[in-house]
Enzyme design. Structure first.
Site, PDB file in Angstrom:
ATOM      1  N   ASP A   8      50.793  43.142  33.632  1.00 38.63           N
ATOM      2  CA  ASP A   8      50.739  41.965  32.762  1.00 38.63           C
ATOM      3  C   ASP A   8      50.584  42.495  31.335  1.00 38.63           C
ATOM      4  OD1 ASP A   8      50.323  39.146  31.999  1.00 38.63           O
ATOM      5  OD2 ASP A   8      48.250  39.717  31.628  1.00 38.63           O
ATOM      6  N   SER A   9      50.626  41.587  30.370  1.00 39.33           N
ATOM      7  CA  SER A   9      50.426  42.008  28.982  1.00 39.33           C
ATOM      8  C   SER A   9      48.942  42.270  28.696  1.00 39.33           C
ATOM      9  CB  SER A   9      50.931  40.919  28.038  1.00 39.33           C
ATOM     10  OG  SER A   9      50.168  39.748  28.231  1.00 39.33           O
ATOM     11  N   CYS A  71      53.043  38.356  35.263  1.00 44.70           N
ATOM     12  CA  CYS A  71      53.153  37.773  33.919  1.00 44.70           C
ATOM     13  C   CYS A  71      54.408  36.914  33.906  1.00 44.70           C
ATOM     14  CB  CYS A  71      53.266  38.908  32.899  1.00 44.70           C
ATOM     15  SG  CYS A  71      53.670  38.371  31.228  1.00 44.70           S
ATOM     16  N   GLU A 151      43.019  36.795  25.243  1.00 42.22           N
ATOM     17  CA  GLU A 151      43.178  38.254  25.159  1.00 42.22           C
ATOM     18  C   GLU A 151      42.186  38.854  24.155  1.00 42.22           C
ATOM     19  OE1 GLU A 151      44.327  41.522  26.701  1.00 42.22           O
ATOM     20  OE2 GLU A 151      45.208  39.690  27.502  1.00 42.22           O
ATOM     21  N   CYS A 185      51.378  30.669  32.526  1.00 40.92           N
ATOM     22  CA  CYS A 185      51.024  31.948  31.901  1.00 40.92           C
ATOM     23  C   CYS A 185      49.818  32.408  32.705  1.00 40.92           C
ATOM     24  CB  CYS A 185      50.665  31.750  30.431  1.00 40.92           C
ATOM     25  SG  CYS A 185      49.820  33.166  29.688  1.00 40.92           S
ATOM     26  N   HIS A 187      47.380  34.067  32.037  1.00 42.81           N
ATOM     27  CA  HIS A 187      46.091  34.002  31.354  1.00 42.81           C
ATOM     28  C   HIS A 187      45.422  32.627  31.537  1.00 42.81           C
ATOM     29  CE1 HIS A 187      47.516  37.600  29.244  1.00 42.81           C
ATOM     30  NE2 HIS A 187      46.324  37.731  28.680  1.00 42.81           N
TER      31      HIS A 187
END
Ligand code: DGL
Length: 271
Positions: A8-9, A71, A151, A185, A187
């Site tokens: 994932d990012s 992601c 993040e 997403c 997140h």
């Protein structure tokens, strides 16, 4: 034991990891968090694809049996390319997310909140048009601030007030006709409780359906490595490992034993 490579990012893929550990508990996982390059949601499709290709090479060289693109933005930009490039199964989170939503919607109007890059690519729309019926509708809503907020740990620093204000900004724009909202997403499930304050109908986290798809894929292949070691997760991040560790330990509720900093865009070596 199966060796699963996932990425994932940043910390978002941990929402998928948690489900994978629940549904496929005896596995060795390599998790790559590209937090040095987050957010992917502000990048172009070509930039994202390039990042994914390098991560895919890294995971493949480390002999994983399967790659999970944990992601949505990366899935939208790269899943076709990744499937072509690597001779192992590659799964993403978008199709499982849509399948899960189709199971719960009653009025057939589905919404998805996702990153700006995903919205620009029509990440969900493209797949939805293939697997849903003509009677179903899908509305995509790009959200620029939610992923960077998580993040960067803003919700920890400023508490729920700012988190709620940012989420409200986007979720209040979702039409009343929509009865099912996909968290598009990885997140977003981290702030699912905040989202639920403003969207009171079905909320779908694609992680569970993704983990089930992983289990199905694994049942069709043999593990490359037949050693029977204890299940473990090795984390590799391209940016700051301290912030990642603090968040991951809090979110997963356990200590992280193994984490490395490795920016693949610079070095690209094996762990
Ligand atoms: N977790 C990523 C996703 O599912 C977030 C992308 C980002 O870094 O903006 O799309």
């Amino acid at each position: 034991m199966y060796k699963i490579g996932m990425f994932d990012s940043g910390v978002g893929g941990l929402t998928v990891l948690k489900e994978i550990q629940r549904i496929v508990p005896s596995s060795h996982i390599i998790y790559y968090g590209d937090n040095g390059n987050a957010p992917y949601g502000d990048k172009t499709e070509i930039e994202i694809r390039e990042l994914c290709l390098n991560i895919g090479k890294f995971l493949y060289e480390n002999e994983v049996d399967i790659i999970v693109i944990a992601c949505n933005t990366a899935t939208a930009a790269s899943i076709k390319m990744m499937k072509n490039k690597f001779p192992i199964p590659v799964i993403g989170v978008i199709e499982p997310g849509i399948r899960a939503a189709l199971k719960v919607t009653q009025n057939k109007n589905i919404g998805v909140i996702l990153t700006p890059a995903s919205a620009k690519m029509g990440a969900y729309k493209n797949v939805f048009d293939v697997i849903a019926t003509k009677a179903h509708t899908l509305t995509e809503k790009g959200c620029k601030l939610i992923c960077p907020m998580i993040e960067n740990g803003w919700e920890e620093h400023y508490g729920n007030y700012l988190t709620d204000e940012i989420i409200k900004l986007y979720v209040e724009q979702i039409s009343d006709e929509i009865d099912t909202l996909i968290l598009g997403c990885t997140h977003y499930p981290i702030v699912e409780n905040n989202i639920a304050k403003y969207f009171k109908k079905n909320i779908v986290n694609p992680a569970n359906e993704t983990a089930k798809e992983l289990l199905k894929e694994l049942s069709m292949i043999k593990p490359k490595n037949l050693t029977n070691t204890d299940p473990k997760v090795e984390f590799i991040v391209s940016g700051n490992s301290k912030n990642f560790t603090v968040f991951a330990e809090h979110f997963l509720g356990k200590k992280i034993d193994s984490i490395y900093e490795l920016d693949l865009q610079v070095t690209g070596r094996k762990v």
